[in-house]
Write a protein that holds these residues in place. Structure first.
Motif, PDB file in Angstrom:
ATOM      1  N   ASP A 103       0.812  -1.208   0.000  1.00 47.21           N
ATOM      2  CA  ASP A 103       0.000   0.000   0.000  1.00 47.21           C
ATOM      3  C   ASP A 103       0.853   1.268   0.000  1.00 47.21           C
ATOM      4  OD1 ASP A 103      -1.879   1.943   0.367  1.00 47.21           O
ATOM      5  OD2 ASP A 103      -2.084   1.563   2.516  1.00 47.21           O
ATOM      6  N   GLN A 105      -0.073   4.237   0.213  1.00 43.69           N
ATOM      7  CA  GLN A 105      -0.574   5.205   1.178  1.00 43.69           C
ATOM      8  C   GLN A 105       0.101   5.067   2.537  1.00 43.69           C
ATOM      9  OE1 GLN A 105      -2.164   7.736   0.368  1.00 43.69           O
ATOM     10  NE2 GLN A 105      -2.441   7.007  -1.719  1.00 43.69           N
ATOM     11  N   ARG A 109       1.909   8.114   4.378  1.00 47.01           N
ATOM     12  CA  ARG A 109       1.477   8.564   5.691  1.00 47.01           C
ATOM     13  C   ARG A 109       2.642   8.605   6.666  1.00 47.01           C
ATOM     14  NH1 ARG A 109      -1.825   4.617   7.344  1.00 47.01           N
ATOM     15  NH2 ARG A 109      -2.880   4.832   5.341  1.00 47.01           N
ATOM     16  N   ALA A 133       1.459   9.456  -5.605  1.00 45.22           N
ATOM     17  CA  ALA A 133       0.823   9.532  -4.285  1.00 45.22           C
ATOM     18  C   ALA A 133       1.550  10.526  -3.389  1.00 45.22           C
ATOM     19  CB  ALA A 133       0.790   8.152  -3.632  1.00 45.22           C
ATOM     20  N   ALA A 137       0.223  14.236  -1.997  1.00 38.99           N
ATOM     21  CA  ALA A 137       0.222  14.547  -0.568  1.00 38.99           C
ATOM     22  C   ALA A 137       1.055  15.794  -0.283  1.00 38.99           C
ATOM     23  CB  ALA A 137       0.755  13.360   0.220  1.00 38.99           C
TER      24      ALA A 137
END
Lengths: 332, 332
Positions: A103, A105, A109, A133, A137
């Motif tokens: 993932d 993400q 994060r 991604a 962000a």
DNA sequence: GCTAATTTTGCAACCGGTTGCAAAAGCTGA
DNA sequence: TCAGCTTTTGCAACCGGTTGCAAAATTAGC
């Protein structure tokens, strides 16, 4: 435990701001003050807390270094160059191993939690969406060894894999090989796809060739060896353009086992020119990928982006070149 | 740019403490509150700033991963294992490349500026004093692949290099080699010194042997090859215990060039059992160093030290074992 | 030596969180 | 319903720095 700015200020008998200013360059401090503070700091063994200051400055000097290539020796060279280059500019690499991570993400994060100033994605097998991604962000990102695109969405630094494919094809044809094959890395990697298309587009321009192709399931010794052992069972080609060097070495080992000889019976050309390729017992003819330049340029781009986060994305493509060694027969 | 706790608090209509508490486990929050906050956080895309919280908690979850081995492929395996292992426990590796760094204090200072919770020194060539510098600075440190000592000053995880030397010697003697040599890595490395002393202490227990030794100036292919080419000029030994695997591969290539054959004319035993050693075209008999266990144990030790910084230093030593492949003649 | 311009310094608020403490709210049992 | 106890919540101070602003100190100019 550690000494803080406040303690230094007290010992020097000055304000906290004064101490802070002597440790940030460009700030206004008199010579006298600076000496006083530096003395106190030295006595106490003070060094400023980079993380605390990042809170107000908004800069951590932390750069995420993200990769999923922890099995290809060329990436040790890549990590070496990246870590040194970043260090030399006062940046700190926070290493992220994506080998079993699925993932994107999650890593985005995590890197945001640590407020990295930017992220370098060093991989030719990660999908382009992955680096996007980060951009989405708001993290400046450079995709090193990524796919060349005329309309890049993020900064890309690498080589033109299509052109490398063509170059390999021209080289093999020039050496008189007529039965030519492509033995790629994983089919899902953009690098494999591009080399494939360049290779066959060039071969298409020549008459009288017999061509074929197949894919190994990783850029690895075992995958290359396994695939070549399979190919050797039935009518192998005269020459193979292999996915990369480490895969080529697997291929060479399979050929050696079969009793055939390189380059007399089968020719091999790799790609990367990793250190090992020039080892005398391997002596692989290959296409040189200028990793030093790619890494340096990636770092320069990253540094530039720290000042200008919304910089218009560009692709920086470096030319590759054939390195003649011992795994192809000579021209003519 | 990024969402802060304050914004989440406002949107949820609660205090900042409430938000903070829902994101720290073990804190007292009612179900109702938690739901409210989580909803707001999700809507806003909030994730807490790890660095800001480190300021009060005193924990960054950052671990310095320090090495100077960016040329030996086995260290790619080491980095892979370390980064994954640390990640799995929620720790973040801050990679430090010491290749051209001479001053330990500089890295100590840098890692303290980033308030790392601990440091792993992964190297067999860095002097023990280096890891001590961390300990003295109050940073928990584990020296992986460091020198075994019965009175360690810092935590050490690794192998007993003296015993490895003995094991190599026993193996060569058992295979009937009578003219035996040590071809070490850099003489200044503690690993080289220990293997040397174990090797010759064991050989000393046997009669009728001819022994000799020399050192390559790095654990590298080129260094091994260069040294072996030199040795081959005048009366080489029947078998060599080489500094490590990559050095052994250089040695093998030199031997191949000279027209001699392995294991018929010369026997070679390496150390490490890196992935490449089992490649069919190398097929190196070697001593297996359990790097997976060493790394895992290093991480466990580090985690333990985070709770108990003044933990009494220990040495964790893992046994090695011979891996029989094709570069020594069979027993008897 | 005095005023005006410039430089240096300290105050206080802030960065994005955490946490001890006391007040508020919720629960228990009679 | 109310006293007494437990849990939840918010306030405010703090972590280790930075920085805008105004006051203090220095320097320049005459």
């Amino acid at each position: 435990m550690a000494i803080t700015l406040k303690e230094v200020a007290e010992r020097a008998g000055v304000s906290r701001s004064a101490v802070s200013r002597t440790f940030t360059d460009g700030a206004s401090v008199s010579e006298k003050m600076r000496r006083k503070v530096e003395k106190a700091a030295r006595d106490l063994g003070y060094s400023p807390n980079a993380l605390a200051s990042s809170l107000t400055t908004g800069r951590t000097k932390l750069i995420g270094l993200i990769s999923n290539n922890f099995h290809n020796p060329i990436f040790l060279e890549v990590f070496d160059l990246f870590t040194r280059g970043l260090q030399d500019r006062g940046l700190r690499p926070l290493l992220v191993n994506l080998s079993d991570e699925t993932d994107p993400q999650a890593s985005v994060r995590m890197l945001r939690q640590y407020s990295v100033d930017g992220a370098v994605v060093a991989s030719s097998t990660l999908p382009p969406g992955f680096s996007k991604a980060f951009r989405d962000a708001g993290v400046p990102v450079v995709h090193s060894f990524g796919r060349y695109s005329s309309a890049p969405q993020v900064h890309v630094v690498g080589i033109d894999n299509v052109e490398c494919g063509r170059m390999a094809a021209r080289t093999l044809v020039a050496r008189g090989y007529r039965k030519i094959a492509f033995l790629g890395g994983p089919e899902s990697a953009t690098s494999t796809q591009d080399r494939y298309s360049g290779f066959f587009s060039e071969l298409g321009a020549h008459r009288g060739l017999t061509t074929s192709y197949s894919f190994a399931d990783a850029y690895s010794f075992d995958a290359g060896r396994r695939e070549m052992l399979r190919l050797l069972k039935s009518d192998p080609a005269e020459a193979y353009f292999c996915g990369d060097d480490v895969l080529s070495i697997g291929v060479l080992s399979a050929i050696a086992d079969s009793g055939l000889r390189v380059p007399e019976d089968i020719g091999i050309i790799g790609l990367n020119d990793m250190e090992m390729a020039r080892w005398e017992n391997i002596n692989l003819t290959t296409i040189h990928q200028p990793i030093r330049q790619i890494v340096t340029s990636s770092i320069e781009l990253m540094v530039a982006m720290l000042d200008e986060p919304d910089r218009y994305p560009e692709a920086r493509i470096f030319p590759c070149s054939i390195v003649e060694r011992g795994t192809l027969r000579p021209v003519g």
